[in-house]
Design a protein around this motif. Structure first.
Motif, PDB file in Angstrom:
ATOM      1  N   ARG A 198     -12.700  -4.690   4.402  1.00 17.53           N
ATOM      2  CA  ARG A 198     -11.604  -4.481   5.351  1.00 17.53           C
ATOM      3  C   ARG A 198     -11.852  -5.156   6.699  1.00 17.53           C
ATOM      4  NH1 ARG A 198      -7.251  -1.090   6.067  1.00 17.53           N
ATOM      5  NH2 ARG A 198      -6.707  -0.709   8.254  1.00 17.53           N
ATOM      6  N   ASP A 208       0.813  -1.218   0.000  1.00 13.23           N
ATOM      7  CA  ASP A 208       0.000   0.000   0.000  1.00 13.23           C
ATOM      8  C   ASP A 208       0.845   1.266   0.000  1.00 13.23           C
ATOM      9  OD1 ASP A 208       0.894  -0.185   2.604  1.00 13.23           O
ATOM     10  OD2 ASP A 208      -1.018   0.363   3.512  1.00 13.23           O
ATOM     11  N   TRP A 250      -4.107  -8.263   2.095  1.00 14.96           N
ATOM     12  CA  TRP A 250      -4.299  -6.968   1.441  1.00 14.96           C
ATOM     13  C   TRP A 250      -5.356  -7.052   0.338  1.00 14.96           C
ATOM     14  CZ3 TRP A 250      -4.143  -2.264   2.556  1.00 14.96           C
ATOM     15  CH2 TRP A 250      -4.072  -1.262   1.594  1.00 14.96           C
ATOM     16  N   LYS A 251      -5.341  -8.134  -0.404  1.00 17.57           N
ATOM     17  CA  LYS A 251      -6.363  -8.325  -1.439  1.00 17.57           C
ATOM     18  C   LYS A 251      -7.749  -8.427  -0.811  1.00 17.57           C
ATOM     19  CE  LYS A 251      -3.281 -10.656  -4.718  1.00 17.57           C
ATOM     20  NZ  LYS A 251      -2.922 -11.956  -5.362  1.00 17.57           N
ATOM     21  N   LYS A 258      -9.228  -5.081   0.359  1.00 16.12           N
ATOM     22  CA  LYS A 258      -9.833  -4.285  -0.711  1.00 16.12           C
ATOM     23  C   LYS A 258     -11.283  -4.690  -0.971  1.00 16.12           C
ATOM     24  CE  LYS A 258      -5.507  -3.250  -3.114  1.00 16.12           C
ATOM     25  NZ  LYS A 258      -4.725  -3.408  -4.366  1.00 16.12           N
ATOM     26  N   LEU A 259     -11.625  -5.914  -0.582  1.00 16.77           N
ATOM     27  CA  LEU A 259     -12.994  -6.393  -0.752  1.00 16.77           C
ATOM     28  C   LEU A 259     -13.858  -6.043   0.453  1.00 16.77           C
ATOM     29  CD1 LEU A 259     -12.233  -9.954  -2.196  1.00 16.77           C
ATOM     30  CD2 LEU A 259     -12.890  -7.910  -3.483  1.00 16.77           C
TER      31      LEU A 259
END
Length: 282
Positions: A183, A119, A176-177, A180-181
């Motif tokens: 948190r 990020d 992290w992926k 994004k969907l």
């Protein structure tokens, strides 16, 4: 002292150091907010750029990740009291050390360039060391109603599947992926830190929300990790099970099941704990 009080004291100590060194201009209040976090990051950045070696921030940070014997003994006293047993303190200390070794080793990733890049500079994922994590796809599926299972099968599943783990820093990439969907669901679905506590257990560890739980594990050092673990054990009524750990693996099965579920047998978790206990008992 309660775990939250221990964490508060640790944050006050860090804020005091940051303020004395001119990095923190806020109030020393024991609350790990954005001001405290950004001040610590500024100190780290300056230390990294310094050629003189005058600033000792990196070594100080390294020290903050190391448990002292006093840390272990303080935790053991509280766990022994909660367990109602009369086992010698050094035996409960050995049990805690065994738990730590089997769960994460030292609990931290120090080769973090790949993780920090996720990020960018100054982002939420930032630091010269970051806690070890393990992202659980079946938990993310549960917390999101399985709405992402079709499109993201490596992040969301209906049951535990060992093959979905990447391991090492790659688990941060999975987290992290997922962030994004969703948190909050993502943070609840990964275990973190020295004792690998799942984010969904934040309340049992006496945190107000999962964000506070993660910030403590990322930036609070060993004190925060131990405080969360002790709270998790005591509030989960696991103290007596942990206090049973000894060199016979059968006596580790109750805590192994409570901590990791039935899959502990696949990993010989109970046997690993018993072996580590013997080593740390000396």
């Amino acid at each position: 002292m309660r775990p939250q009080e221990e964490l508060h004291a640790a944050v006050v100590e860090v804020q005091t150091v940051l303020k004395d060194d001119g990095f923190y201009i806020g109030t020393i209040d024991g609350w790990w907010g954005k001001g405290s976090r950004h001040s610590l990051l500024a100190m780290r950045d300056m230390a990294a750029r310094s050629r003189s070696g005058v600033m000792a921030a990196p070594s100080t940070q390294e020290a903050s990740r190391i448990f002292t014997e006093a840390d272990y003994e303080a935790a053991a006293i509280r766990i022994r009291l909660a367990s109602g047993t009369a086992r010698p303190l050094n035996e409960i200390v050995a049990a805690i050390k065994a738990f730590k070794e089997v769960e994460s080793g030292d609990g931290w990733f120090t080769d973090v360039a790949r993780i920090n890049a996720l990020d960018g500079p100054g982002g939420w994922i930032d630091g010269t060391a970051l806690p070890k994590i393990l992202f659980e796809a079946h938990k993310f599926g549960k917390h999101t109603g399985y709405q992402y299972s079709a499109g993201y099968p490596n992040l969301s599943s209906r049951s535990w599947n060992r093959s979905l783990y990447i391991g090492g820093p790659g688990e941060w990439e999975r987290l992290w992926k997922a962030i994004k969907l969703d948190r909050v669901a993502a943070l609840k679905s990964a275990s973190v830190g020295t004792f690998q506590i799942l984010g969904e257990n934040y309340a049992q560890c006496e945190f107000k929300n999962v964000e506070e739980f993660w910030d403590a594990h990322m930036y609070g050092g060993a004190a925060a990790h131990m405080a969360a673990f002790v709270a998790f054990i005591i509030n989960g009524k696991l103290a007596a099970k942990l206090a049973k750990i000894d060199g016979w693996y059968v006596n580790s099965q109750a805590i192994a099941y409570a901590y990791n579920g039935p899959s502990y047998q696949e990993n010989a978790y109970d046997k690993k704990i018993a072996k580590a206990y013997i080593k740390h008992l000396g």
